[in-house]
Design a protein around this motif. Structure first.
Motif, PDB file in Angstrom:
ATOM      1  N   THR A 108      15.595  21.346  17.172  1.00  0.00           N
ATOM      2  CA  THR A 108      16.530  21.228  16.060  1.00  0.00           C
ATOM      3  C   THR A 108      17.947  21.541  16.519  1.00  0.00           C
ATOM      4  O   THR A 108      18.901  20.815  16.200  1.00  0.00           O
ATOM      5  CB  THR A 108      16.149  22.212  14.929  1.00  0.00           C
ATOM      6  OG1 THR A 108      14.769  22.085  14.692  1.00  0.00           O
ATOM      7  CG2 THR A 108      16.932  21.941  13.684  1.00  0.00           C
ATOM      8  N   ALA A 114      20.872  18.846  16.471  1.00  0.00           N
ATOM      9  CA  ALA A 114      22.020  19.127  15.604  1.00  0.00           C
ATOM     10  C   ALA A 114      23.302  19.082  16.421  1.00  0.00           C
ATOM     11  O   ALA A 114      24.315  18.506  15.982  1.00  0.00           O
ATOM     12  CB  ALA A 114      21.851  20.501  14.952  1.00  0.00           C
ATOM     13  N   SER A 161      24.074  15.458  17.208  1.00  0.00           N
ATOM     14  CA  SER A 161      24.525  14.760  15.998  1.00  0.00           C
ATOM     15  C   SER A 161      25.965  15.132  15.660  1.00  0.00           C
ATOM     16  O   SER A 161      26.795  14.271  15.339  1.00  0.00           O
ATOM     17  CB  SER A 161      23.642  15.131  14.811  1.00  0.00           C
ATOM     18  OG  SER A 161      22.308  14.951  15.123  1.00  0.00           O
ATOM     19  N   LEU A 188      25.491  10.829   8.806  1.00  0.00           N
ATOM     20  CA  LEU A 188      24.978  12.196   8.763  1.00  0.00           C
ATOM     21  C   LEU A 188      23.553  12.205   8.227  1.00  0.00           C
ATOM     22  O   LEU A 188      22.658  12.869   8.780  1.00  0.00           O
ATOM     23  CB  LEU A 188      25.890  13.067   7.892  1.00  0.00           C
ATOM     24  CG  LEU A 188      25.423  14.505   7.702  1.00  0.00           C
ATOM     25  CD1 LEU A 188      25.525  15.275   9.008  1.00  0.00           C
ATOM     26  CD2 LEU A 188      26.240  15.206   6.628  1.00  0.00           C
ATOM     27  N   PHE A 189      23.314  11.403   7.183  1.00  0.00           N
ATOM     28  CA  PHE A 189      21.958  11.366   6.620  1.00  0.00           C
ATOM     29  C   PHE A 189      20.960  10.790   7.615  1.00  0.00           C
ATOM     30  O   PHE A 189      19.846  11.269   7.730  1.00  0.00           O
ATOM     31  CB  PHE A 189      21.941  10.568   5.310  1.00  0.00           C
ATOM     32  CG  PHE A 189      22.363  11.425   4.145  1.00  0.00           C
ATOM     33  CD1 PHE A 189      21.569  12.514   3.772  1.00  0.00           C
ATOM     34  CD2 PHE A 189      23.546  11.191   3.454  1.00  0.00           C
ATOM     35  CE1 PHE A 189      21.961  13.328   2.722  1.00  0.00           C
ATOM     36  CE2 PHE A 189      23.938  12.010   2.413  1.00  0.00           C
ATOM     37  CZ  PHE A 189      23.137  13.085   2.033  1.00  0.00           C
ATOM     38  N   LEU A 238      20.178  13.501   9.984  1.00  0.00           N
ATOM     39  CA  LEU A 238      19.296  14.499   9.377  1.00  0.00           C
ATOM     40  C   LEU A 238      17.869  13.974   9.316  1.00  0.00           C
ATOM     41  O   LEU A 238      16.911  14.706   9.581  1.00  0.00           O
ATOM     42  CB  LEU A 238      19.792  14.851   7.963  1.00  0.00           C
ATOM     43  CG  LEU A 238      21.028  15.737   7.931  1.00  0.00           C
ATOM     44  CD1 LEU A 238      21.453  15.997   6.489  1.00  0.00           C
ATOM     45  CD2 LEU A 238      20.768  17.069   8.632  1.00  0.00           C
ATOM     46  N   GLU A 239      17.752  12.660   9.010  1.00  0.00           N
ATOM     47  CA  GLU A 239      16.411  12.066   8.948  1.00  0.00           C
ATOM     48  C   GLU A 239      15.742  12.127  10.323  1.00  0.00           C
ATOM     49  O   GLU A 239      14.565  12.458  10.447  1.00  0.00           O
ATOM     50  CB  GLU A 239      16.485  10.612   8.478  1.00  0.00           C
ATOM     51  CG  GLU A 239      16.514  10.486   6.961  1.00  0.00           C
ATOM     52  CD  GLU A 239      16.976   9.099   6.522  1.00  0.00           C
ATOM     53  OE1 GLU A 239      17.518   8.990   5.421  1.00  0.00           O
ATOM     54  OE2 GLU A 239      16.805   8.138   7.319  1.00  0.00           O
ATOM     55  N   ILE A 259      16.400  14.263  12.727  1.00  0.00           N
ATOM     56  CA  ILE A 259      16.038  15.652  13.030  1.00  0.00           C
ATOM     57  C   ILE A 259      14.745  16.020  12.309  1.00  0.00           C
ATOM     58  O   ILE A 259      13.819  16.594  12.889  1.00  0.00           O
ATOM     59  CB  ILE A 259      17.182  16.618  12.617  1.00  0.00           C
ATOM     60  CG1 ILE A 259      18.393  16.401  13.520  1.00  0.00           C
ATOM     61  CG2 ILE A 259      16.722  18.077  12.687  1.00  0.00           C
ATOM     62  CD1 ILE A 259      19.586  17.252  13.176  1.00  0.00           C
ATOM     63  N   PHE A 260      14.662  15.621  11.051  1.00  0.00           N
ATOM     64  CA  PHE A 260      13.483  15.966  10.272  1.00  0.00           C
ATOM     65  C   PHE A 260      12.230  15.300  10.873  1.00  0.00           C
ATOM     66  O   PHE A 260      11.195  15.941  11.094  1.00  0.00           O
ATOM     67  CB  PHE A 260      13.672  15.524   8.815  1.00  0.00           C
ATOM     68  CG  PHE A 260      12.493  15.824   7.947  1.00  0.00           C
ATOM     69  CD1 PHE A 260      12.234  17.124   7.532  1.00  0.00           C
ATOM     70  CD2 PHE A 260      11.611  14.816   7.555  1.00  0.00           C
ATOM     71  CE1 PHE A 260      11.133  17.411   6.746  1.00  0.00           C
ATOM     72  CE2 PHE A 260      10.508  15.094   6.765  1.00  0.00           C
ATOM     73  CZ  PHE A 260      10.268  16.396   6.356  1.00  0.00           C
TER      74      PHE A 260
END
Ligand SMILES: Nc1ncnc2c1ncn2[C@@H]1O[C@H](COP(=O)(O)OP(=O)(O)O)[C@@H](O)[C@H]1O
Ligand SMILES: [Mg+2]
Length: 494
Positions: free
Chosen positions: A29, A33, A36, A180-181, A184-185, A187-188
């Motif tokens: 993560t 992060a 990103s 950004l989304f 995040l996707e 990373i998730f």
């Protein structure tokens, strides 16, 4: 610590797999992060530079279109400027203002603010000074972020006005938010994949460990060595399972040896005990009345008790050696002296059989025949071999003992007899516990079959070896090799 903390603590520290999982998750993560963040910053910078370049080109183009009108500065020319500004602004969806060389507003694509002076605005101010200038700031009315690019319009060396093109940054911001989304996707999703892989790995790693731990527990509770671990892999864990199985195999073997020893020992103890019983019975039944019989029976009783005593002594010695007990401090043992003493001890028995005993000591140079070890143990080993030599050599034979330094660090003790010798069949076994070459005869001579086993054990503890050469009816030679004491070596335990 509250309940949740306690549960979490247990979940984390009671499981290797969970610790690995958490570590992976944190590392992945954090890394994603960071990447990103760096990517978003780079994208933003790139987009802004692109936008700035576009605005600059537009401003310069407009400048080329209106520079004459700027110089003229008449109502008509102002109208022309305004229409040029409006046309471009609508086509491009930007906000354009034009100011004169003093900063006064000449044209504005949005609602007109006549004669307002914009010289105080930073980018216009800088452009009036002759440089292309950019600024990004939030507009208090629309609450949006704007980028402004101001270009000076120059004519024959002087700045005749400034064109400022502005655009709201909503598009760029929307795109960044979208990116950004996406990040995040990612990373998730990576987190989920990590968890799945970790769980799978944990199962793979944990299963053999759990099996191993269960088996170890079972062994420690029941002492049952019958089960082995399944070895399904070739990696480190597989190797651990193999070692574990080897350990079980060894324990099993030890257990087998121990059982055999106990059963042999009990058997050996039982035979003379029963004989003692029968002799006592015979004495009670009337044999004691007859002086001749009484003498004979008491004599055999004495022999039986002697045999029992020496057997018990041997058993005690060997179990002491097995348990690692009697770990005396290493002493300097002078083997010449020890051999002489031991010979003196067995001389009465040898004399009875008229056996000649000769000893010979050959020290090499300055090296004394000194061994680091335990005197009483070493003497016990010598006496055992010498007793055998006396026992198994017929009357009139001879025993020769040679003690010499083979090299600067090795001592040899040869004990040679002219006795019965040992059959080649028995030779490999005579150092085994309870092994007697000729059972009927040796029992009669009081042997227990433990004497040489004790010798081997003691010599091994002194980091030495013992071997035998023998020819039937010619005699046997026992050869003990021991490390000579090295000057200045540390004193330790054996
Ligand atoms: N010097 C020897 N000459 C012939 N046979 C020997 C000699 N030393 C040992 N042996 C044989 O080896 C066997 C084992 O010896 P040991 O362990 O001392 O047992 P024991 O109590 O019978 O003496 C003996 O029973 C004997 O048959
Ligand atoms: Mg013996």
């Amino acid at each position: 610590m509250n309940l949740l903390d306690r549960i979490l603590y247990k979940w984390l520290f009671r499981s290797l797999a969970n610790q690995l999982l958490i570590t992976y998750l944190i590392v992945i993560t954090f890394a994603l992060a960071a990447v990103s963040f760096w990517a978003l910053v780079a994208i933003r910078k790139e987009s802004l530079t692109d936008l700035q370049n576009t605005l600059e080109v537009e401003a310069v183009n407009l400048g080329l279109e209106i520079d004459n009108d700027l110089e003229l500065d008449s109502p008509k020319s102002r109208l022309r400027i305004q229409s040029a500004v409006d046309r471009r602004a609508t086509r491009l969806g930007v906000a354009i203002v034009v100011v004169d060389s003093d900063g006064r507003l000449l044209a504005d694509s949005s609602e007109p603010r006549p004669q307002e002076n914009l010289a105080k605005e930073q980018e216009i101010n800088e452009a009036l000074a002759g440089v292309i200038s950019k600024s990004t700031r939030s507009d208090p009315e629309s609450l949006k972020n704007w980028m402004y690019v101001a270009c000076p319009v120059r004519s024959s060396g002087t700045t005749t006005g400034v064109i400022r093109v502005g655009v709201p940054l909503t598009d760029i911001e929307r795109r960044l938010k979208k990116d950004l989304f996406v990040f995040l996707e990612i990373i998730f999703a990576t987190g989920v994949v990590t968890v799945l892989i970790s769980l799978w790995l944990a199962k793979r790693v944990n299963r053999p460990l759990i099996e191993m731990s269960a088996l170890a527990k079972q062994i420690s509770i029941s002492g049952d060595f019958s089960a082995f671990l399944p070895v399904r892999r070739q990696d480190e864990i597989g190797e651990l399972c193999l070692s574990f199985n080897q350990m079980i195999g060894r324990l099993r073997e030890q257990e087998r040896v121990r059982q055999e020893f106990i059963s042999n020992a009990s058997h050996e103890l039982k035979t003379p005990t029963m004989a003692i019983g029968s002799v006592v019975e015979a004495l009670q039944a009337g044999a004691a009345e007859d002086p001749k019989l009484r003498h004979q029976f008491l004599g055999s009783l004495e022999r039986l008790v002697d045999r029992q005593t020496s057997l018990i002594q041997d058993l005690l010695d060997i179990s002491k050696l097995d348990s690692g007990g009697e770990t005396g401090w290493q002493e300097d043992v002078n083997m010449a002296q020890l051999v002489s003493d031991s010979v003196e001890q067995i001389r009465p028995q040898a004399d009875k059989k008229e056996l000649a005993i000769s000893t010979q000591f050959e020290a090499s140079g300055a090296q004394d025949l000194v061994v680091a070890g335990n005197t009483s143990q070493l003497q016990r080993a010598l006496i055992n071999i010498l007793t055998n030599a006396v026992k198994y050599t017929p009357a009139g034979g001879s025993i020769t003992i040679v003690v010499r330094a083979l090299s600067s660090d090795r001592l040899e003790i040869r004990i040679q007899d002219t006795g019965s010798g040992i059959d080649a069949f028995d030779l490999p076994h005579i150092f085994d516990r309870f092994y007697r070459a000729d059972k009927a005869r040796t029992r009669e001579t009081g042997g227990t079959g433990l004497g040489l086993a004790i010798v081997r054990e003691i010599v091994a503890r002194h980091h030495g070896t013992v071997e035998v050469e023998s020819t039937v009816s010619r005699g046997s030679t026992f050869v003990i090799l021991l490390p000579l004491r090295q000057r200045g070596t540390e004193i330790g335990t054996i």
